[in-house]
Design a protein around this motif. Sequence first.
Motif, PDB file in Angstrom:
ATOM      1  N   ASP A  12     -33.767 -43.749  -9.514  1.00 22.49           N
ATOM      2  CA  ASP A  12     -33.414 -42.865 -10.787  1.00 22.49           C
ATOM      3  C   ASP A  12     -32.608 -41.758 -10.281  1.00 22.49           C
ATOM      4  O   ASP A  12     -32.972 -40.948  -9.359  1.00 22.49           O
ATOM      5  CB  ASP A  12     -34.452 -42.767 -11.401  1.00 22.49           C
ATOM      6  N   ASP A  16     -30.973 -37.963 -12.451  1.00 23.97           N
ATOM      7  CA  ASP A  16     -30.964 -37.203 -13.504  1.00 23.97           C
ATOM      8  C   ASP A  16     -29.584 -36.403 -13.681  1.00 23.97           C
ATOM      9  O   ASP A  16     -29.193 -35.909 -12.787  1.00 23.97           O
ATOM     10  CB  ASP A  16     -31.993 -36.216 -13.823  1.00 23.97           C
ATOM     11  N   THR A  27     -25.150 -42.958 -15.019  1.00 19.50           N
ATOM     12  CA  THR A  27     -26.359 -42.759 -15.790  1.00 19.50           C
ATOM     13  C   THR A  27     -26.736 -43.647 -16.659  1.00 19.50           C
ATOM     14  O   THR A  27     -27.859 -44.142 -16.873  1.00 19.50           O
ATOM     15  CB  THR A  27     -26.454 -41.119 -16.032  1.00 19.50           C
ATOM     16  N   ASP A  58     -29.815 -46.724 -17.127  1.00 18.09           N
ATOM     17  CA  ASP A  58     -30.724 -46.475 -18.119  1.00 18.09           C
ATOM     18  C   ASP A  58     -31.099 -47.845 -18.653  1.00 18.09           C
ATOM     19  O   ASP A  58     -32.191 -48.342 -19.189  1.00 18.09           O
ATOM     20  CB  ASP A  58     -30.452 -45.757 -19.303  1.00 18.09           C
TER      21      ASP A  58
END
Length: 303
Positions: A29, A31, A139, A143
């Motif tokens: 992951d 951000d 990104t 998701d």
Amino acid sequence: MKTKYIKLSIATALLLGIYSCKKGEATTDYDTAISADSAAVVVSDSVSSVATMKVKDKQFIKTADVNMEVKDVYEATISIEKSVQELGGFVTHSDLKSTVISEDTYNTSNEEAMLVKKYQSENTMQVRVPTTRLGELLTLINDKKLFLNSRSINAEDVTSSIKYAELEGKRIKKTGENISQLKANKEKVTLDNENMSQNNQQQLANMDVTDNLKYSTVDIYIKEPKIRVAEIAITNTKSIDDKYKFDFIYSAKSAFVEGYYLIQRIVVGLIVIWPILLIGAAVLFFYRKRKSIKKEHSNMSEV
């Protein structure tokens, strides 16, 4: 006057590891924080930093490859395509398909049946997005994942290749000026054509580099981790087949008609070969007549 074509073969693959903020745990992951004007992107993931990095006096052609599993391939495909368009990019290839693992039909009544298909869906995509927004796209794609099989981001340094292309352009231009000063003859025409061809190829290479600098190419492969089932209501074809499999009256009528046509074909065939029949009849007649005469002579000799 032949020159080497521009080659973009500088492969500096910058593949960096992904680590989480938690002690002793690795994660895929990352951000991303987007500013109010969506111009600057701050990325905490080291892999995504390759997609967004900028180095003074350096120019990079960036590409990415993502292989992951998603809950629903169709929904993920629609979402990714929509995100690409919103980021100012476009889809160059999308091959969504379902592989049927098994297919069975179950009759539920005399008229109805249920077709049960077990299948697995996958899609191979290629999209192009403005290089400045590559990190945002990655990104958004991330998701949608259930499990990330692999992801790689490449940044190819083409700074020296671009400089070389500029030098080649100047050389080709100077060569053209020198050719124009030669006497008009066959050799001059040949040299001028070769120089123009090299100039066209150089311009095409420059356009390709400019396009690849402006837009990054992302190859995406997504699939569903489990087999899905589709239930499709259909007609019970077995009952229909049984209903019309055999009709005695219709079959008898058809057989009678076919027999009548067979007799016609036989008669027509005999008419076609009438000369042969006539010759055969004549031969048989003379044979019998000759045999009869021989028999009479034999009887007379005995007397």
